[in-house]
Design an enzyme around this catalytic site. Structure first.
Site, PDB file in Angstrom:
ATOM      1  N   ASP A  33       0.865  -1.181   0.000  1.00  0.00           N
ATOM      2  CA  ASP A  33       0.000   0.000   0.000  1.00  0.00           C
ATOM      3  C   ASP A  33       0.904   1.235   0.000  1.00  0.00           C
ATOM      4  OD1 ASP A  33       0.899   0.301   2.609  1.00  0.00           O
ATOM      5  OD2 ASP A  33      -1.082   0.301   3.526  1.00  0.00           O
ATOM      6  N   GLY A  40       2.184  -0.637   6.293  1.00  0.00           N
ATOM      7  CA  GLY A  40       2.820   0.053   7.412  1.00  0.00           C
ATOM      8  C   GLY A  40       3.280  -0.897   8.497  1.00  0.00           C
ATOM      9  N   GLY A  64       2.538  -4.405   8.105  1.00  0.00           N
ATOM     10  CA  GLY A  64       2.571  -5.746   7.508  1.00  0.00           C
ATOM     11  C   GLY A  64       1.371  -6.577   7.923  1.00  0.00           C
ATOM     12  N   ILE A  65       0.575  -6.053   8.828  1.00  0.00           N
ATOM     13  CA  ILE A  65      -0.545  -6.840   9.374  1.00  0.00           C
ATOM     14  C   ILE A  65      -1.700  -6.926   8.374  1.00  0.00           C
ATOM     15  CG2 ILE A  65      -2.267  -6.997  11.199  1.00  0.00           C
ATOM     16  CD1 ILE A  65      -0.227  -5.609  13.076  1.00  0.00           C
ATOM     17  N   HIS A 106      10.067 -23.947   8.852  1.00  0.00           N
ATOM     18  CA  HIS A 106       9.009 -24.643   9.593  1.00  0.00           C
ATOM     19  C   HIS A 106       7.619 -24.499   8.982  1.00  0.00           C
ATOM     20  CE1 HIS A 106      11.291 -24.825  13.711  1.00  0.00           C
ATOM     21  NE2 HIS A 106      12.035 -25.230  12.688  1.00  0.00           N
ATOM     22  N   HIS A 108       7.391 -31.018  10.100  1.00  0.00           N
ATOM     23  CA  HIS A 108       6.811 -29.721   9.742  1.00  0.00           C
ATOM     24  C   HIS A 108       5.826 -29.853   8.580  1.00  0.00           C
ATOM     25  CE1 HIS A 108       9.537 -27.868  12.518  1.00  0.00           C
ATOM     26  NE2 HIS A 108      10.577 -28.417  11.911  1.00  0.00           N
TER      27      HIS A 108
END
Ligand code: RB5
Length: 151
Positions: A18, A76, A78-79, A108, A143
């Site tokens: 963004d 901003g 990354g969430i 992993h 994993h």
């Protein structure tokens, strides 16, 4: 330079950000080019305010459909952009703030999208994390069973 997958030194890597992540995305594209990867740039293309969800979805779709082997998503924190990318089938976007997280997300979790927060980490950490992400292979074994359960 170590290769990620045997015989696949040149990968298509999708990038999306963004407005908050635009500058870091542009900087990381240079790293990807230097490594010889083909870049699929899904925007945004300026610091004009946009909605992170649109770009996270575009990236998630590109990786999910196999248009790109990996993705790099930046906003901003990354969430938001990682949440959007993770809504797409087969996408495992890992929000990483350091090199160790980037390495373990590949080893992993077999992460296929590296998500970064441009307002939380500096350029050097971002670049080192990206290089590590691209150089680390999935460990498999126990994993693989766990990753399978992610659906
Ligand atoms: C934009 O101001 C900001 O909310 C966005 O970049 C991101 O941090 C959302 O998760």
């Amino acid at each position: 330079m170590p290769s990620l997958e045997e015989g696949m030194d040149k990968l298509v890597v999708a990038v999306a950000a963004d407005h908050a992540g635009f500058e870091l995305k542009e900087w990381l594209k240079e790293t990807l080019s230097a490594r010889g990867h083909e870049i699929l740039d899904l925007g945004t293309d300026s610091e004009t305010s946009v909605d992170y969800a649109d770009f996270g979805h575009a990236l998630g779709e590109a990786v999910s459909r196999g248009r790109a082997r990996f993705g790099v998503a930046v906003c901003g924190t990354g969430i938001g952009i990682s949440i959007a990318a993770n809504r797409h089938k087969g996408v495992r976007a890992a929000l990483c703030h350091d090199v160790t997280s980037a390495r373990l997300s590949r080893e992993h979790n077999d992460a296929n999208v590296l998500a970064l927060g441009s307002r939380l980490i500096g350029r050097q950490v971002a670049q080192d994390s990206l290089n590590t992400f691209l150089e680390t292979t999935f460990a498999g074994g126990r994993h693989a069973r766990r990753v399978d359960k992610l659906g």
